[in-house]
Enzyme design. Structure first.
Site, PDB file in Angstrom:
ATOM      1  N   SER A 250       0.762  -1.337  -0.045  1.00 58.06           N
ATOM      2  CA  SER A 250      -0.096   0.030  -0.015  1.00 58.06           C
ATOM      3  C   SER A 250       0.866   1.317   0.173  1.00 58.06           C
ATOM      4  O   SER A 250       1.717   1.389  -0.960  1.00 58.06           O
ATOM      5  CB  SER A 250      -0.826  -0.200   1.295  1.00 58.06           C
ATOM      6  OG  SER A 250      -2.157   0.753   0.979  1.00 58.06           O
ATOM      7  N   LYS A 254       4.252   1.904  -2.222  1.00 60.77           N
ATOM      8  CA  LYS A 254       4.716   3.041  -3.169  1.00 60.77           C
ATOM      9  C   LYS A 254       6.105   3.240  -2.773  1.00 60.77           C
ATOM     10  O   LYS A 254       6.989   3.467  -3.463  1.00 60.77           O
ATOM     11  CB  LYS A 254       3.763   4.382  -2.824  1.00 60.77           C
ATOM     12  CG  LYS A 254       2.380   4.169  -2.860  1.00 60.77           C
ATOM     13  CD  LYS A 254       1.666   5.562  -2.421  1.00 60.77           C
ATOM     14  CE  LYS A 254      -0.012   5.141  -1.917  1.00 60.77           C
ATOM     15  NZ  LYS A 254      -0.838   4.555  -3.060  1.00 60.77           N
ATOM     16  N   TRP A 341      -9.565   0.754  -5.759  1.00 63.74           N
ATOM     17  CA  TRP A 341      -9.071   1.792  -5.385  1.00 63.74           C
ATOM     18  C   TRP A 341      -7.782   1.805  -5.860  1.00 63.74           C
ATOM     19  O   TRP A 341      -7.259   2.986  -6.334  1.00 63.74           O
ATOM     20  CB  TRP A 341      -9.365   1.978  -3.839  1.00 63.74           C
ATOM     21  CG  TRP A 341      -8.838   3.307  -3.156  1.00 63.74           C
ATOM     22  CD1 TRP A 341      -7.771   3.468  -2.190  1.00 63.74           C
ATOM     23  CD2 TRP A 341      -9.279   4.385  -3.561  1.00 63.74           C
ATOM     24  NE1 TRP A 341      -7.730   4.666  -2.070  1.00 63.74           N
ATOM     25  CE2 TRP A 341      -8.579   5.456  -2.620  1.00 63.74           C
ATOM     26  CE3 TRP A 341     -10.429   4.812  -4.296  1.00 63.74           C
ATOM     27  CZ2 TRP A 341      -8.931   6.927  -2.380  1.00 63.74           C
ATOM     28  CZ3 TRP A 341     -10.892   6.409  -3.929  1.00 63.74           C
ATOM     29  CH2 TRP A 341      -9.985   7.304  -3.237  1.00 63.74           C
ATOM     30  N   HIS A 391      -7.627  -5.652  -0.356  1.00 64.20           N
ATOM     31  CA  HIS A 391      -6.486  -4.954  -0.004  1.00 64.20           C
ATOM     32  C   HIS A 391      -5.723  -5.327   1.390  1.00 64.20           C
ATOM     33  O   HIS A 391      -6.193  -5.091   2.282  1.00 64.20           O
ATOM     34  CB  HIS A 391      -6.811  -3.548   0.170  1.00 64.20           C
ATOM     35  CG  HIS A 391      -5.770  -2.315   0.286  1.00 64.20           C
ATOM     36  ND1 HIS A 391      -4.965  -1.999  -0.745  1.00 64.20           N
ATOM     37  CD2 HIS A 391      -5.217  -1.694   1.308  1.00 64.20           C
ATOM     38  CE1 HIS A 391      -3.906  -1.112  -0.430  1.00 64.20           C
ATOM     39  NE2 HIS A 391      -4.353  -1.066   0.927  1.00 64.20           N
TER      40      HIS A 391
HETATM   41  C1  GCU Z   1      -5.686   4.845   1.568  1.00 69.46           C
HETATM   42  C2  GCU Z   1      -4.717   5.519   0.350  1.00 69.46           C
HETATM   43  C3  GCU Z   1      -4.009   4.599  -0.554  1.00 69.46           C
HETATM   44  C4  GCU Z   1      -2.943   3.910   0.215  1.00 69.46           C
HETATM   45  C5  GCU Z   1      -3.698   3.146   1.418  1.00 69.46           C
HETATM   46  C6  GCU Z   1      -2.645   2.525   2.321  1.00 69.46           C
HETATM   47  O1  GCU Z   1      -6.233   3.981   1.014  1.00 69.46           O
HETATM   48  O2  GCU Z   1      -5.709   6.166  -0.248  1.00 69.46           O
HETATM   49  O3  GCU Z   1      -3.194   5.631  -1.474  1.00 69.46           O
HETATM   50  O4  GCU Z   1      -2.389   3.038  -0.572  1.00 69.46           O
HETATM   51  O5  GCU Z   1      -4.588   4.189   2.386  1.00 69.46           O
HETATM   52  O6  GCU Z   1      -1.692   2.755   2.588  1.00 69.46           O
HETATM   53  O7  GCU Z   1      -3.476   1.527   3.056  1.00 69.46           O
END
Ligand code: GCU
Length: 412
Positions: A250, A254, A341, A391
């Site tokens: 998540s 990144k 998402w 997720h």
């Molecule tokens: C939120 C956010 C995402 C990210 C995620 C996470 O959903 O919008 O960009 O990846 O949190 O870190 O769990």
């Protein structure tokens, strides 16, 4: 479960391929001055540095030059009935004991020879990754509150093992890999405080009070922390320095991609469900968009990234070029079917459009042109997998990571 802040209805979320805007992606093999990049040398000397500089200036922000770390072992002992060594070590990110530090939790399989390692930050503290009572309870600020045993933003005994389903450590050790994890909030607490806490402040120039528009946000800071962990791992003879892997989920997916792009000591990079600002192409605006992410998490990227809110086409780079920055090293992009998402298809396409760079550098790139069926690992130099479900990080994800690493990294 991480909260997804909602800010009213004014930002429409696109979840239909038919509604996506038309766009043209920047070509990773054409330099800013229009020169076509046709050799590995031109990639290395011209295009790669140029792309890296654009990602720094426009997306994640430039991190400072590191100082030499120092470290202190906090505890060491046997784990898993003697199959592994558990070591906890405090890493001083500026080399100074008075400066910011992060506590690394390391499980080292006992083996006659150096072992590969997976370095991955965690969301809830080292003690959340396992029921192992020997793991020190962190004192750092915790994001969650009154949930998972967090009181006054501080971890309690109750939060031990809270994230263990994401960390099958004994299984990873049994497969011959070391695990190196640290709490991401040690490096920079994950909230917008204009960068007063965390590692940023330790690197300000004289009189500076916050990062400039092209300087590091939190993702870059977490990646910087991962590089300092590698500084430590490089000093350890028990670790195979040619097989150091970075993994993240998540927002930390990144982070792992940015860490892998900026630090070539990572021999293999894994992003799990990384989505917008990770593996997903920004120009698609599917699911989370640049505007949405900048609004919800103003501290993650550099301030310049706000220029691309509803204006993705103006950005000189897109995320397939982040994948390309990892070339020719193996990279595995993992998606989850229900994690719309994060735009699974956009994550796949970033791998696909990075393929020409991997091929120019003499690798097999991404072996498929269409998204594979669920649960089928594409095990080429650019790897891809989508599994059913949400997720999250699961045991089957880890099995896929290690299958990928087993094939893509061979010991020298
Ligand atoms: C939120 C956010 C995402 C990210 C995620 C996470 O959903 O919008 O960009 O990846 O949190 O870190 O769990």
């Amino acid at each position: 479960v991480l909260a997804m802040p909602l800010f009213g209805q004014e930002i429409k979320v696109l979840y239909d391929e038919a509604e996506l805007p038309q766009f043209t992606l920047p070509d990773p093999l054409v330099a800013a001055d229009g020169t076509k990049i046709t050799s590995a040398e031109a990639w290395r000397k011209i295009r790669r540095p140029e792309l890296l500089a654009m990602f720094e200036a426009e997306v994640y922000g430039k991190s400072p030059s590191p100082q030499k770390i120092s470290s202190r072992v906090l505890s060491e002992g046997d784990a898993f009935g003697g199959k592994a060594t558990r070591r906890q070590v405090r890493i001083f990110l500026t080399g100074e004991e008075a400066g910011p530090h992060t506590d690394l939790l390391l499980y080292l399989p006992k083996s006659g020879s150096p072992v590969p390692v997976v370095a991955a930050l965690n969301f809830k503290g080292n003690h959340s990754t396992s029921d192992d009572p020997e793991i020190l309870l962190p004192k750092s600020w915790m994001r969650a509150n009154d949930a998972d045993g967090i009181k006054n933003h501080t971890a309690t005994e109750k939060s031990r093992g809270a994230a263990k389903s994401r960390w099958p450590i004994e299984r990873i050790v049994d497969r011959g890999y070391a695990v190196a994890t640290a709490y991401y909030g040690d490096i920079d607490p994950d909230f917008d405080d204009q960068f007063q806490n965390g590692v940023h402040a330790a690197f300000y120039a004289e009189g500076q009070t916050k990062p400039a528009a092209d300087e590091w946000g939190s993702i870059a800071a977490w990646a910087f922390g991962l590089s300092r962990i590698v500084d430590y791992l490089e000093q350890q003879d028990a670790i195979d320095h040619d097989r150091m892997i970075v993994m993240g989920h998540s927002r930390l997916g990144k982070t792992s991609l940015w860490a892998g792009a900026t630090d070539e000591r990572f021999a293999l990079v894994i992003s799990n469900n990384s989505g917008c600002g990770g593996a997903a192409l920004s120009r698609r605006r599917f699911g989370e968009s640049v505007r949405r992410i900048n609004k919800s998490f103003p501290h993650w990227f550099c301030d310049n990234f706000v220029k691309y809110d509803d204006n993705e086409d103006a950005c000189p780079v897109d995320q397939h070029e982040l994948i390309a920055l990892i070339a020719p090293r193996p990279v595995l992009i993992c998606s989850a079917e229900e994690d719309r998402w994060a735009d699974p298809h956009g994550e796949f396409l970033a791998g696909l459009y990075a393929d020409p760079v991997y091929r120019l550098l003499g690798t097999d790139g991404l072996a498929v042109e269409e998204m594979p069926p669920l649960d089928q690992l594409v095990n080429s130099r650019i790897g891809y997998r989508i599994r059913p479900g949400k997720h999250d990080v699961t045991l089957s994800d880890w099995e896929a990571y290690l299958d990928f690493a087993d094939k893509q990294l061979t010991s020298k």
